[in-house]
Design an enzyme around this catalytic site. Structure first.
Site, PDB file in Angstrom:
ATOM      1  N   SER A 230       0.966  -1.153  -0.005  1.00 51.02           N
ATOM      2  CA  SER A 230       0.168   0.158  -0.054  1.00 51.02           C
ATOM      3  C   SER A 230       0.901   1.192   0.032  1.00 51.02           C
ATOM      4  O   SER A 230       1.744   1.397  -0.689  1.00 51.02           O
ATOM      5  CB  SER A 230      -1.081  -0.127   1.124  1.00 51.02           C
ATOM      6  OG  SER A 230      -1.873   1.136   1.318  1.00 51.02           O
TER       7      SER A 230
ATOM      8  N   TYR B 179      -3.887   7.931  -7.665  1.00 49.29           N
ATOM      9  CA  TYR B 179      -3.111   6.997  -7.142  1.00 49.29           C
ATOM     10  C   TYR B 179      -3.594   6.709  -5.630  1.00 49.29           C
ATOM     11  O   TYR B 179      -3.462   5.536  -5.145  1.00 49.29           O
ATOM     12  CB  TYR B 179      -1.549   7.391  -7.173  1.00 49.29           C
ATOM     13  CG  TYR B 179      -0.603   6.352  -6.548  1.00 49.29           C
ATOM     14  CD1 TYR B 179      -0.083   5.216  -7.162  1.00 49.29           C
ATOM     15  CD2 TYR B 179      -0.390   6.837  -5.278  1.00 49.29           C
ATOM     16  CE1 TYR B 179       0.692   4.503  -6.415  1.00 49.29           C
ATOM     17  CE2 TYR B 179       0.783   5.911  -4.570  1.00 49.29           C
ATOM     18  CZ  TYR B 179       1.230   4.683  -5.249  1.00 49.29           C
ATOM     19  OH  TYR B 179       2.234   4.088  -4.611  1.00 49.29           O
TER      20      TYR B 179
ATOM     21  N   LYS C 154      -4.804   3.001  -3.572  1.00 48.17           N
ATOM     22  CA  LYS C 154      -4.177   2.503  -2.357  1.00 48.17           C
ATOM     23  C   LYS C 154      -5.171   2.683  -1.420  1.00 48.17           C
ATOM     24  O   LYS C 154      -5.104   1.900  -0.446  1.00 48.17           O
ATOM     25  CB  LYS C 154      -2.936   3.449  -2.009  1.00 48.17           C
ATOM     26  CG  LYS C 154      -1.657   3.461  -3.014  1.00 48.17           C
ATOM     27  CD  LYS C 154      -1.349   1.966  -2.991  1.00 48.17           C
ATOM     28  CE  LYS C 154       0.029   1.748  -4.203  1.00 48.17           C
ATOM     29  NZ  LYS C 154       0.184   0.038  -4.053  1.00 48.17           N
TER      30      LYS C 154
END
Length: 271
Positions: A132, A146, A150
């Protein structure tokens, strides 16, 4: 061929965090299979067996996992490391860019998890380690897609861990901070740059370049991955390095308004 050594499968192992993790797992006594989209067939380097794999392809994922089982007879650890970054304001990126990012960072991880779980359940043990980021629990201006990917990895991993724990399998998270790799430099630029974001985008790129220069070594993240793979009583989350640990603590303890101000200050955004 089978082996009595534990077998670890590491995606995105040709460089950066994945390469450091593969080598560290070799040193920890694992038989390690690393994957890359550019292996050009099966190869062996530095104690790591490399296979071709595109995590965005169902066929490629199934073929790679079957090959590991055929060659070694087991998979004890999966490290879901393959991923891509994003650059630019969310409005500047095309929907296709965001879909491609999710297909690798999220659905690629899910494909790999689904492929190895039957084997791990059958052997009654296994660990799935998902890479992560601190951006899985804090916002990231000019990296919205992005950060969203995550955040999704965090929710998926914690939920899956509850489902499979009774079968001897754990799903764990390693959370790096900024790490010195070519990751940011290789992030696709926005499809439609807009003048309204240009100045602030350039500021952000400077902030990221400075952070990358002072970032953690990939070996720091590799150490956390080995801990997740080998701890007798594993934790759900492994912050990788002191910066990640501090950010995690601040996110839990600092009031939301103060945390918001700090994010804007760090990213040189107007108050």
């Amino acid at each position: 061929m089978t082996t009595n050594r534990p077998v670890a499968l590491v995606t995105g192992a040709s460089s950066g965090i994945g390469k450091a993790a593969a080598l560290a797992l070799v040193d920890a006594g694992f038989e390690v299979v690393g994957t890359s989209r550019r292996t050009s067939g099966e190869a062996h380097r530095d104690g790591v067996t490399f296979l071709d794999l595109d995590v965005a392809s169902d066929t490629s994922v199934a073929r790679a996992v079957d090959r590991v089982i055929e060659k070694f007879g087991r998979i004890d650890v999966l490290v879901n490391n393959a991923g891509i970054g994003s650059a630019g304001a969310g409005e500047e990126r095309s929907l296709t860019q965001d879909q491609q990012l999710f297909d690798i960072n999220v659905f690629g991880l899910i494909r790999m998890t689904k492929a190895v779980l039957p084997h791990m359940r059958a052997q009654g043990r296994g660990r799935i380690i998902n890479i992560s980021s601190v951006l899985g629990f804090v916002p990231a201006p000019y990296m919205a897609a992005y950060a969203a990917s995550k955040h999704a990895v965090e929710g998926y991993s914690e939920s899956m861990d509850h489902e499979v724990r009774q079968h001897g399998v754990r799903v764990l998270l390693v959370e790096p901070a900024v790490t010195r790799t070519a990751f940011e430099a290789n992030s696709p630029q926005p499809a439609t740059p807009l003048p309204v974001y240009e100045q602030q985008r350039q500021v952000f790129e400077g902030v990221m370049a400075a952070a990358m220069k002072d970032g953690d070594d990939p070996a720091t993240v590799a150490k956390a991955i080995v801990a997740a793979a080998t701890d007798p009583k594993p934790k759900l989350r492994y912050p990788a390095g002191p910066t990640a640990g501090r950010v995690s603590a601040l996110r839990r303890l600092v009031p939301s308004r103060a945390f918001d101000r700090q994010i804007r200050k760090l990213n040189q955004l107007p108050a």
